[in-house]
Design a protein around this motif. Structure first.
Motif, PDB file in Angstrom:
ATOM      1  N   TYR B  29      -2.466   9.262  -8.325  1.00 14.38           N
ATOM      2  CA  TYR B  29      -1.571   9.129  -7.313  1.00 14.38           C
ATOM      3  C   TYR B  29      -1.443   7.627  -7.042  1.00 14.38           C
ATOM      4  O   TYR B  29      -0.855   7.247  -5.888  1.00 14.38           O
ATOM      5  CB  TYR B  29      -1.912   9.846  -6.209  1.00 14.38           C
ATOM      6  N   LYS B 219      -1.642  12.584   3.440  1.00 10.51           N
ATOM      7  CA  LYS B 219      -0.539  11.908   2.657  1.00 10.51           C
ATOM      8  C   LYS B 219      -0.035  12.718   1.433  1.00 10.51           C
ATOM      9  O   LYS B 219       1.454  12.820   1.528  1.00 10.51           O
ATOM     10  CB  LYS B 219      -1.131  10.713   2.048  1.00 10.51           C
ATOM     11  N   THR B 220      -0.568  13.614   0.950  1.00 10.10           N
ATOM     12  CA  THR B 220      -0.253  14.404  -0.382  1.00 10.10           C
ATOM     13  C   THR B 220      -0.652  15.585  -0.406  1.00 10.10           C
ATOM     14  O   THR B 220      -2.453  15.764  -0.096  1.00 10.10           O
ATOM     15  CB  THR B 220      -0.373  13.550  -1.706  1.00 10.10           C
ATOM     16  N   ASP B 222      -0.904  18.239  -3.323  1.00  8.32           N
ATOM     17  CA  ASP B 222      -0.591  18.585  -4.475  1.00  8.32           C
ATOM     18  C   ASP B 222      -1.320  19.989  -4.974  1.00  8.32           C
ATOM     19  O   ASP B 222      -2.345  19.722  -5.459  1.00  8.32           O
ATOM     20  CB  ASP B 222      -0.780  17.511  -5.754  1.00  8.32           C
TER      21      ASP B 222
END
Lengths: 365, 531
Positions: B29, B219-220, B222
């Motif tokens: 990332y 933040k992410t 996935d």
């Protein structure tokens, strides 16, 4: 009329080659670490569909295909129904857990997911959902639709399966032809011993061996993850090895059978080269048993392999086939079952149509 | 079709693909290695909605992202309850009312200030049956909470949680509970933002919408691959030193170990059993006791365990040290129910291994002729570790008592169903603490507890545990728990504690201060990367 026929014959060659080239190029690009946009994937699917539609239309198979597609709907419905009711007979529910919930809490959760309504109502609601493409919400992954879970995990499995099957064909068919061409000598023996070994050795053994050699020994490849070419190599080999070996064995025995046919003798008498006879005349007629095997295997491989995805930490959908059952995540179990069933049925249909392509003597009705 | 047509077709397709395709994003990332902890989170978090979660992965991620009224401290092997969103608290004399003074300087990641109302909103959501939270009953100790959940009370104002004129949170309980603040470190009690949930529905925990007030922010996410947390610079507490936490979803422990050995991961929270021995010699190996108990239970209504002497004989015939040995010595053999580190722990309570006395007890129970001993099964959920332990117990009972027992195992959910149906005469089970107090273990065997699978009912035990729960004086609490444990473990021998869990970790030497504690809380503030 004759011009038309020629045109049809040409399209019958161009379309499958075009579709094959498109799929292979997509696979190569994907293997090279490029992300493939949906439009390209849809394009590939359209090309394949156009080929099959065209082939069916020009070979009087339209009614047959439509009949099979209608049957597919019935089979999918039957599988959905059976799975729906069978799931409810397994002891333990989705919200049974080590910290036992007080009955009123459990009842509230079940009410949230409509599990407290009569079973027939749940069933009707589910079938309505399936008919409209809505497979429901997962019980385990809060707020996530089954279609979303499948959509996010299917690409990795499809990618892995596609690479593995391409490997299986690329390795398996030449190996089978090679063994047949060298029938009963040491080259044949070595090829077949290797094929039998690859069939017998399970993937959970091959994978650690490869990891030990290529990751820890030679330091050439990463251990796990699904993040680009170097990450793809080992899982694809592990998954593709077994079908490659089976295809090699099937091709060999089929080629040996065809090679004794009269038309091959004629070709030899005409003085054609051995290679031309094998690859142009014999191979096309030897592919029927390979196709019979490849159909269901492709469906299985495309829907993922739990062992390979687990060992190489590939974010595919195979884990959902296992974990959704242990979690009693009914919507997810039903979702992945339907997807596998559809893939399997379509793969068999494709194979049946391909029979008529490779051997026009075969008639479907 | 001519070769040239195929070539033209291929070139055309290749051109289309080249223009259409882009290089795939990498799984690191783009995070700088010297500012990132790479950590295996093992499973995809089922949810990050802290009212709804009940699993370890989500809980550990939320430890880094959220704060409750209190947090836990772990000094000198004991657990302390420390201020967090509440700066202080005070109980009433009768222990039924608790007043929490709240911090005024806390802001969510979107800049909105933290308020006491957000705690009330959270508790209302937890107790609302429509939410369908698995921890709904966690706050039933609060006055009228259960009635609100059951629908007997419609107005949440009648539930015992309010803000007073000074902005303090006043909580009234159904009965006195001396450890009440300790339960408030659990995520399900943390404040929520009703406005955000109303606006985004189920999607409020996506990185674009989620607001938190802890040391890190999302933040992410996935799915099935990774979760990335980023330092929250507006955090009110001790600022974390590491900027990013990359939680990779790696379910196969052997794969994770391989990645760790290749320096692709900084921390592993689980180690494959098969590799435990080799891993123990690694300098990155860490071990920590946790608040978890592994035990065998008897169904006191099923033969032959309806006879207390048989239960006592079994309890005395099982050598826990031997089990620990076959387990590689990784756990802490247990005699008591309450683990070390909590008030209530007593190493001297419970049955000691004494095969001679055990044989005599079995003789006295009427089974001098062992061939007349009824057919007995020990049940466990299918798992190689449980199998190994149960096989050892089977061998010990044969050796020490001269009786044959059969082992049966079932898949987890089926096993739970059978346990709740109370059809097993003897079974294995385990309990991990929800909060750091003896009561989380002791109330397990109260007569009406849904997790009491032994069919054992004791008013005396219930009374002792209830008294202990409301006792503020630790010495008196200890005495009450000693009495209760003597009753259940010795006099009635209802369960046989086997061991307290020890968790094993691997932490890369470039990481300092990795959170290792008895509650398995992932408090990341003390971590730093040393190159």
């Amino acid at each position: 009329m004759s011009e038309n026929r020629q045109w049809i014959r040409q399209l019958n060659v161009i379309l499958p080659i075009g579709a094959l080239v498109a799929i292979l190029l997509t696979a190569v690009w994907s293997f090279a670490g490029y992300s493939i946009p949906n439009s390209v994937i849809v394009g590939d699917i359209v090309l394949v569909a156009v080929f099959f539609a065209f082939h069916a239309a020009t070979h009087g198979l339209t009614n047959y295909v439509l009949k099979r597609l209608l049957q597919t709907l019935f089979v999918v419905w039957a599988i959905a129904t059976l799975t729906f009711f069978l799931l409810r007979t397994i002891p333990g529910g989705p919200f049974d857990q080590d910290k036992a919930l007080p009955p009123e809490v459990k009842a509230a959760i079940e009410a949230k997911y409509d599990l407290n309504s009569p079973l027939y109502k749940q069933y009707i609601q589910y079938i309505e959902g399936v008919a409209t493409g809505h497979l429901g919400y997962s019980y385990k992954y809060v707020g996530r639709e089954v279609t979303d879970i499948v959509a996010s995990s299917a690409p990795a499995s499809l990618q892995l399966g596609l690479f593995a099957m391409i490997l299986a064909f690329i390795v398996g068919i030449p190996a089978g032809v090679y063994a047949a061409a060298n029938h009963n000598n040491w080259k044949d023996n070595i090829t077949m011993v290797a094929a039998t070994s690859f069939i017998s050795v399970p993937s959970f053994l091959v994978a650690p061996i490869l990891i030990t050699i290529f990751c820890f020994g030679l330091n050439w490849l990463p251990v796990a993850q699904w993040d680009g070419t170097s990450f793809y190599i080992m899982p694809v080999i592990v998954l593709g090895l077994q079908p490659a070996a089976v295809i090699a064995r099937l091709t060999r025995s089929s080629v040996l059978e065809v090679i004794r046919s009269d038309f091959v003798r004629t070709a030899k008498a005409k003085g054609l080269k051995q290679r031309t006879i094998l690859f142009k005349h014999v191979l096309k007629n030897s592919l029927i048993p390979v196709l019979s095997y490849a159909g269901p295997v492709t469906a299985g491989v495309l829907s993922g392999s739990f062992v390979v995805e687990d060992i190489f930490n590939i974010p595919g959908m195979a884990k959902h086939f296992i974990l959704s059952v242990t979690n009693r995540d009914y919507p997810l179990v039903l979702g992945v079952t339907l997807i596998y069933a559809t893939l399997l049925i379509l793969a068999n249909l494709v194979v049946d149509i391909l029979y008529t392509y490779f051997d026009p003597k075969i008639k479907l009705a | 079709m001519s070769i040239s047509r195929i070539i033209v077709l291929s070139c055309l397709s290749a051109t289309i693909l080249t223009t259409a395709c882009t290089r795939k994003a990498k799984l690191d990332y783009g995070l700088p290695l010297n500012q990132t902890l790479r950590w295996n989170i093992i499973t995809e978090p089922p949810s990050l909605d802290w009212t709804l979660i009940s699993d370890t992965t989500s809980s550990r991620l939320l430890d880094a992202m959220m704060e409750g009224l209190v947090r836990y401290g772990f000094k000198d092997g004991n657990v302390q309850v420390l201020p967090s969103l509440a700066s202080s608290w005070q109980p009433s004399k009768d222990m039924k009312t608790w007043t929490f003074t709240l911090r005024q300087d806390v802001k969510w990641t979107d800049g909105v200030p933290f308020t006491g109302q957000q705690i009330i909103d959270s508790w209302e959501r937890l107790l609302n049956p429509k939410t369908g939270a698995e921890y709904s009953n966690y706050l039933f100790i609060v006055k009228n909470a259960e009635a609100y959940f059951d629908g007997k009370i419609k107005d949440f104002n009648q539930v015992g949680v309010k803000l007073n004129d000074k902005g303090q949170l006043v909580v009234t309980l159904e009965r006195p509970e001396s450890y009440f603040p300790a339960i408030l470190g659990n995520e399900c009690t943390f404040p929520i933002r009703k406005d955000i949930i109303a606006k985004y529905g189920d999607q409020w925990t996506t990185p674009a919408h989620m607001v938190t007030l802890g040391a890190y922010k999302l933040k992410t996410w996935d799915h099935d691959k990774a979760v990335v947390l980023e330092r929250n610079d507006g955090y009110f507490g001790q600022k974390p030193k590491i900027q990013y936490i990359l939680g990779l979803v790696i379910s196969d422990q052997s794969t994770a170990l391989d990645m760790f050995k290749r320096n692709e991961l900084d921390a592993l929270d689980e180690i494959p059993t098969i590799d435990e021995e080799s891993v123990r010699t690694m300098k990155e190996y860490r071990q920590v006791s946790t608040l978890g108990l592994y035990y065998f239970g008897f169904n006191v209504k099923m033969k032959p365990f309806d006879n207390v002497k048989v239960r006592q004989a079994f309890a005395m015939a099982i050598d826990k040290d031997e089990i620990n040995k076959i387990n590689g010595g990784r756990e802490l053999p247990a005699n008591s129910i309450v683990p070390p580190g909590l008030v209530g722990y007593n190493a001297n309570v419970g049955m000691k291994f004494d095969p001679e006395k055990a044989r005599k007890l079995l003789d006295d129970a009427g089974y001098k002729d062992r061939s007349k001993f009824p057919h007995v099964t020990i049940s466990f959920n299918t798992d190689e570790n449980h199998q190994r332990i149960c096989e050892n117990v089977q061998a010990q009972l044969k050796r020490n008592l001269g009786i044959d027992v059969e082992l049966t195992n079932e898949e987890w959910k089926t096993y739970l169903k059978s346990l709740q149906a109370k059809i097993y005469p003897m079974f294995r089970f385990a309990w991990i603490a929800d909060f750091p107090d003896a009561d989380t273990f002791m109330n397990l065997f109260e007569s009406n507890n849904a997790n009491n699978d032994t069919n054992w009912v004791s008013k005396k035990y219930d009374s002792l545990v209830t008294q202990a729960a409301s006792e503020l004086d630790n010495q008196k609490r200890q005495q009450l728990y000693d009495q209760a444990q003597k009753l259940i473990l010795e006099d009635d021998a209802v369960i046989v504690p086997v061991y307290f869990y020890r968790e094993q970790y691997l932490v890369n030497s470039r990481i300092k201060g990795y959170p290792l504690n008895v509650m398995m809380k992932f408090y990341p503030q003390d971590m730093e990367i040393v190159q």
